[in-house]
Design a protein around this motif. Sequence first.
Motif, PDB file in Angstrom:
ATOM      1  N   GLN A 174       0.849  -1.248  -0.022  1.00  0.00           N
ATOM      2  CA  GLN A 174       0.134   0.007  -0.010  1.00  0.00           C
ATOM      3  C   GLN A 174       0.871   1.242   0.045  1.00  0.00           C
ATOM      4  O   GLN A 174       0.463   2.569  -0.319  1.00  0.00           O
ATOM      5  N   GLU A 175       2.093   1.293   0.249  1.00  0.00           N
ATOM      6  CA  GLU A 175       2.873   2.226   0.360  1.00  0.00           C
ATOM      7  C   GLU A 175       3.981   2.393  -0.689  1.00  0.00           C
ATOM      8  O   GLU A 175       4.100   3.458  -1.334  1.00  0.00           O
ATOM      9  N   ARG A 176       4.395   1.424  -1.364  1.00  0.00           N
ATOM     10  CA  ARG A 176       5.227   1.441  -2.467  1.00  0.00           C
ATOM     11  C   ARG A 176       4.282   1.616  -3.809  1.00  0.00           C
ATOM     12  O   ARG A 176       3.359   1.135  -3.949  1.00  0.00           O
ATOM     13  N   LYS A 177       5.130   2.637  -4.734  1.00  0.00           N
ATOM     14  CA  LYS A 177       4.471   3.178  -5.806  1.00  0.00           C
ATOM     15  C   LYS A 177       5.283   2.476  -7.078  1.00  0.00           C
ATOM     16  O   LYS A 177       6.591   2.520  -6.872  1.00  0.00           O
ATOM     17  N   ALA A 178       4.734   2.314  -7.953  1.00  0.00           N
ATOM     18  CA  ALA A 178       5.239   1.787  -9.347  1.00  0.00           C
ATOM     19  C   ALA A 178       4.366   1.924 -10.344  1.00  0.00           C
ATOM     20  O   ALA A 178       3.139   1.868 -10.398  1.00  0.00           O
ATOM     21  N   PHE A 179       4.847   2.538 -11.560  1.00  0.00           N
ATOM     22  CA  PHE A 179       4.092   2.914 -12.594  1.00  0.00           C
ATOM     23  C   PHE A 179       2.920   3.725 -12.206  1.00  0.00           C
ATOM     24  O   PHE A 179       1.569   3.691 -12.853  1.00  0.00           O
ATOM     25  N   GLY A 180       3.183   4.790 -11.105  1.00  0.00           N
ATOM     26  CA  GLY A 180       2.248   5.857 -11.069  1.00  0.00           C
ATOM     27  C   GLY A 180       1.059   5.386  -9.899  1.00  0.00           C
ATOM     28  O   GLY A 180       0.251   6.327  -9.682  1.00  0.00           O
ATOM     29  N   LYS A 181       1.067   4.169  -9.294  1.00  0.00           N
ATOM     30  CA  LYS A 181       0.189   3.914  -8.320  1.00  0.00           C
ATOM     31  C   LYS A 181       0.782   3.042  -7.331  1.00  0.00           C
ATOM     32  O   LYS A 181       1.914   2.262  -7.829  1.00  0.00           O
ATOM     33  N   ALA A 182      -0.066   2.750  -6.244  1.00  0.00           N
ATOM     34  CA  ALA A 182       0.525   2.053  -5.245  1.00  0.00           C
ATOM     35  C   ALA A 182       0.482   0.536  -5.842  1.00  0.00           C
ATOM     36  O   ALA A 182      -0.439   0.262  -6.616  1.00  0.00           O
ATOM     37  N   ILE A 183       1.615  -0.365  -5.403  1.00  0.00           N
ATOM     38  CA  ILE A 183       1.453  -1.567  -6.035  1.00  0.00           C
ATOM     39  C   ILE A 183       0.495  -2.474  -6.063  1.00  0.00           C
ATOM     40  O   ILE A 183       0.275  -3.565  -6.368  1.00  0.00           O
ATOM     41  N   PHE A 184      -0.221  -2.262  -4.678  1.00  0.00           N
ATOM     42  CA  PHE A 184      -1.498  -3.045  -4.103  1.00  0.00           C
ATOM     43  C   PHE A 184      -2.286  -2.979  -5.260  1.00  0.00           C
ATOM     44  O   PHE A 184      -3.144  -3.624  -5.408  1.00  0.00           O
ATOM     45  N   ASP A 185      -2.530  -1.742  -6.136  1.00  0.00           N
ATOM     46  CA  ASP A 185      -3.582  -1.580  -7.241  1.00  0.00           C
ATOM     47  C   ASP A 185      -3.276  -2.169  -8.366  1.00  0.00           C
ATOM     48  O   ASP A 185      -4.186  -2.382  -9.243  1.00  0.00           O
ATOM     49  N   HIS A 186      -2.212  -2.849  -8.476  1.00  0.00           N
ATOM     50  CA  HIS A 186      -1.858  -3.874  -9.499  1.00  0.00           C
ATOM     51  C   HIS A 186      -2.375  -5.395  -9.245  1.00  0.00           C
ATOM     52  O   HIS A 186      -2.088  -5.908  -8.265  1.00  0.00           O
ATOM     53  N   GLN A 187      -3.063  -6.050 -10.174  1.00  0.00           N
ATOM     54  CA  GLN A 187      -3.849  -7.001 -10.023  1.00  0.00           C
ATOM     55  C   GLN A 187      -2.754  -8.155  -9.690  1.00  0.00           C
ATOM     56  O   GLN A 187      -3.138  -9.175  -8.734  1.00  0.00           O
ATOM     57  N   ALA A 188      -1.543  -8.318 -10.276  1.00  0.00           N
ATOM     58  CA  ALA A 188      -0.801  -9.334  -9.766  1.00  0.00           C
ATOM     59  C   ALA A 188      -0.428  -9.396  -8.319  1.00  0.00           C
ATOM     60  O   ALA A 188      -0.357 -10.489  -7.514  1.00  0.00           O
TER      61      ALA A 188
END
Length: 388
Positions: free
Chosen positions: A275-289
């Motif tokens: 929830q804290e780490r961002k990648a490609f402009g959003k939190a990595i939690f928001d990536h389905q993988a």
Amino acid sequence: MATASELIGMDFNLSEEHEAVQLAARDFAQNELLPGVIERDNAQTFDPSLRQRMGELGFLGMMVPPEYGGGGMDTLAYVIAMEEISKVDASASVMMSVNNSLVCWGLEAFGNESQKQKYLTRLASGEILGAFCLSEPEAGSDATSQQTLAEDKGDYYLLNGTKNWITNGATASVCLVIAQTYPEKRHKGINCLIVEKGMPGFSVGKKEDKMGIRASDTHSLMFSDVQVPKENRIGPDGFGFSFAMSTLNGGRIGIAAQALGIAAGAYELALQYAQERKAFGKAIFDHQAIQFKLADMATRLEAARLLVYKAARLKDQGKDYVQAAAMAKLYASDIAMWVTTEAVQIHGGYGYVKEYHVERLMRDAKITQIYEGTSEIQKLVIARGLTK
């Protein structure tokens, strides 16, 4: 073993007492164990003041009746506390597990009144620490092949041999030693002796340089012509193997709870990081993988927790819990390895360094598949129970 239908209607909510235990264990783990846990792992030492604190809080004799200095709690309360402490420091929880599940429970269940008064009260309060000595260089999973000998000399036993991989080996004041008295009787000739630190001929060997639970005190113990009084034998002559197996059955519930805690700790860290780490402009939690990884982790954790709680409840109800304990340990230890590995993956490069804790939890998880019965032994226990 209870069937699924018998368990329908079980109340999955924790009682107020169990919630209080959970809160106390979580508070101790987060506020007192977490500071310095990485340093203790690096130094391979455990702060004696923390062990003393665990005794003061009642974590070293949770299931022992109050008349012997314990908390008088049930097995469920114990595994709840084990989970919370294991989330932070598995080295602390294995010390706790051995003292509770193996040493205190073994003495309470099978010791005589004199032994309980002399040893159990001090062990339960944390005044002294205990060790359980079964494994040997040539006797791991095959516990019947004991090479440590306890020769019957009339009013005492003459103890000779070596024990390996002993948790609390150097710090324990009391050791429950499994030894062979009548080799021709094989497992029916084994005894369990209470051996005190300081008895002539009893020495502590090298400390093991381990992959995980590195702050835990693991040593070899040597016995050379140690004279152990007959009054220090637990149970009748030849009862040692039955004592060891009965004690380990309960101990597996504790290790299952430890594995569950290690996995839960890694999952909580991974969820927070995602929830804290961002990648490609959003939190990595928001990536389905990443979401799928965390969803799988949460689901398997819940399944493991239900298995552990079921085994604990069966034990508390006085029902046959052997197969349930084996299932809990087998599954919880497997998901501990899987969840911690996934937690490292979610952290990426940060997961590979000590600062973020998950690499230590991954190293700690592996031992839960090995000690107090390997995963392969658990499968044998489960299979034997299928036709009962």
